[in-house]
Design an enzyme around this catalytic site. Structure first.
Site, PDB file in Angstrom:
ATOM      1  N   CYS A  75       0.799  -1.223   0.000  1.00 36.49           N
ATOM      2  CA  CYS A  75       0.000   0.000   0.000  1.00 36.49           C
ATOM      3  C   CYS A  75       0.831   1.272   0.000  1.00 36.49           C
ATOM      4  CB  CYS A  75      -0.912   0.013   1.217  1.00 36.49           C
ATOM      5  SG  CYS A  75       0.049  -0.031   2.739  1.00 36.49           S
ATOM      6  N   ASP A  90       2.409   2.549   2.582  1.00 32.13           N
ATOM      7  CA  ASP A  90       2.470   3.201   3.886  1.00 32.13           C
ATOM      8  C   ASP A  90       3.869   3.034   4.484  1.00 32.13           C
ATOM      9  OD1 ASP A  90      -0.103   3.928   3.576  1.00 32.13           O
ATOM     10  OD2 ASP A  90      -0.962   2.431   4.905  1.00 32.13           O
ATOM     11  N   CYS A 148      -2.428   3.213   7.834  1.00 29.27           N
ATOM     12  CA  CYS A 148      -3.814   2.998   8.217  1.00 29.27           C
ATOM     13  C   CYS A 148      -3.931   2.672   9.713  1.00 29.27           C
ATOM     14  CB  CYS A 148      -4.387   1.847   7.397  1.00 29.27           C
ATOM     15  SG  CYS A 148      -3.685   0.277   7.887  1.00 29.27           S
ATOM     16  N   CYS A 186      -0.740  -5.162   6.883  1.00 27.16           N
ATOM     17  CA  CYS A 186      -0.387  -3.946   7.629  1.00 27.16           C
ATOM     18  C   CYS A 186       0.525  -4.282   8.809  1.00 27.16           C
ATOM     19  CB  CYS A 186      -1.638  -3.255   8.151  1.00 27.16           C
ATOM     20  SG  CYS A 186      -2.919  -3.043   6.908  1.00 27.16           S
TER      21      CYS A 186
END
Ligand code: FES
Length: 141
Positions: free
Chosen positions: A36, A38, A61, A105
């Site tokens: 993603c 991040d 996130c 994540c």
């Protein structure tokens, strides 16, 4: 939304522990999530093989923030070996799980800690690779 977070995830997302930076950190690790984009940055203070302080900054996130927060709690006050063996699975378990689409994540925190420890070893003038390998091998007996 098609999924829900555990209470622990929501707690660590709403009140993340150990957010910030450490001046003159002994090891700094920064990683990006390939899925993603991040980013997480982690700072370690290390004394006598023990992680005496840890802070993080995550541009990501809610699940990334919650896992980063929990991961810092799990390694604070622990030995380097202990931190090297921390897996994203252990972090997720400590948070009572993550929805499957959010599992990626949790990888950020594990990788950032390893990267910060690798930076620490480099600053000590030690090649981090053999040490990481040695610890993983010695774990398999
Ligand atoms: Fe990027 Fe969660 S969506 S870390």
């Amino acid at each position: 939304m098609g999924f829900t977070y555990s209470e622990k995830v929501m707690d660590h997302f709403a009140n993340p522990r150990n957010v910030g930076e450490i001046e003159n950190a002994d090891g700094i690790g920064e990683v990006g999530n390939s899925k993603c984009g991040d980013i997480m940055k982690i700072y370690l203070k290390i004394d006598d093989n023990t992680i005496t302080d840890v802070k993080f900054k995550t541009f990501g996130c809610g699940a990334a923030i919650a896992t980063s927060s929990m991961a810092t709690e799990l390694i604070k006050g622990k030995s380097i070996d202990n931190a090297l063996n921390l897996t994203n699975k252990a972090v997720m378990e400590a948070l009572d799980g993550l929805p499957p689409v959010k599992v990626h994540c949790s990888v950020l925190a594990e990788e950032a800690i390893k990267s910060a420890l690798s930076d620490y070893y480099k600053k000590q003038g030690v090649d981090p690779e053999p040490i990481v390998g040695k610890i993983e091998d010695s774990d398999k007996h």
